[in-house]
Design a protein around this motif. Structure first.
Motif, PDB file in Angstrom:
ATOM      1  N   THR A  50       0.776  -1.371   0.132  1.00  0.00           N
ATOM      2  CA  THR A  50       0.043  -0.028   0.167  1.00  0.00           C
ATOM      3  C   THR A  50       0.869   1.140   0.017  1.00  0.00           C
ATOM      4  OG1 THR A  50      -1.696  -1.204   1.072  1.00  0.00           O
ATOM      5  CG2 THR A  50      -1.686   1.130   1.310  1.00  0.00           C
ATOM      6  N   ASN A  53       2.720   1.475  -3.737  1.00  0.00           N
ATOM      7  CA  ASN A  53       1.803   1.167  -4.874  1.00  0.00           C
ATOM      8  C   ASN A  53       0.619   2.154  -4.849  1.00  0.00           C
ATOM      9  OD1 ASN A  53       3.765  -0.215  -6.257  1.00  0.00           O
ATOM     10  ND2 ASN A  53       2.877  -2.137  -5.096  1.00  0.00           N
ATOM     11  N   PHE A  54      -0.154   2.066  -3.708  1.00  0.00           N
ATOM     12  CA  PHE A  54      -1.534   2.711  -3.520  1.00  0.00           C
ATOM     13  C   PHE A  54      -1.630   3.518  -2.336  1.00  0.00           C
ATOM     14  CE2 PHE A  54      -1.721  -1.487  -5.469  1.00  0.00           C
ATOM     15  CZ  PHE A  54      -2.079  -1.305  -6.782  1.00  0.00           C
ATOM     16  N   ASN A  56      -3.313   6.041  -0.306  1.00  0.00           N
ATOM     17  CA  ASN A  56      -4.642   6.610  -0.518  1.00  0.00           C
ATOM     18  C   ASN A  56      -5.011   7.524   0.724  1.00  0.00           C
ATOM     19  OD1 ASN A  56      -5.318   4.441   0.833  1.00  0.00           O
ATOM     20  ND2 ASN A  56      -6.450   3.604  -0.553  1.00  0.00           N
ATOM     21  N   HIS A  60      -0.674   7.197   5.105  1.00  0.00           N
ATOM     22  CA  HIS A  60       0.354   6.374   4.186  1.00  0.00           C
ATOM     23  C   HIS A  60       1.411   7.179   3.693  1.00  0.00           C
ATOM     24  CE1 HIS A  60      -3.487   3.953   2.841  1.00  0.00           C
ATOM     25  NE2 HIS A  60      -3.114   3.372   4.066  1.00  0.00           N
TER      26      HIS A  60
END
Length: 121
Positions: A50, A53-54, A56, A60
């Motif tokens: 996470t 790559n992601f 959100n 994070h």
């Protein structure tokens, strides 16, 4: 999926992972609780995938920045201090770490990039 399995009376096997942790849940209609009636505990750790790559959520990006700071500033200075305290033991540790193939051995790659013969095989 949970509602369909319940409707048709079919068992459901749910599984997932978080880093090195894994979980499974067997749901058998009218015998065990359904998947939708259970709730996962809040996650304490943010999965690496996470972060990389992601990302959100704001936490994070904060965790990503902390990891970057640790990699770029904290770990190199800790390694330098360990080297200054006991260079022979430190070099022995590095050679040992580099001789064992590990997935993502970032310390070995960073130290090898220093270009000194002591870090070479």
């Amino acid at each position: 999926m949970d509602r369909r399995c319940l409707f048709y009376g079919l068992p459901l096997l749910e599984s997932g992972t978080l880093g090195t942790k894994g979980n499974t849940q067997v749901v058998y209609p009218h015998l065990t609780e359904s998947y939708s009636s259970s709730q996962d505990p809040p996650e304490k750790d943010i999965p690496i995938c996470t972060l990389k790559n992601f990302p959100n959520e704001i936490q994070h990006t904060i965790q990503w920045a902390r990891d970057q700071f640790e990699t770029l500033f904290s770990q190199p200075s800790e390694n330098a201090n360990r080297f200054l305290e006991d260079s022979k033991e430190f070099l022995k540790h590095v050679r040992n770490a580099c001789s064992q193939p590990k997935d993502g051995n970032a310390d070995c790659r960073r130290l090898h990039c220093l270009g000194t013969p002591a870090f070479s095989k």
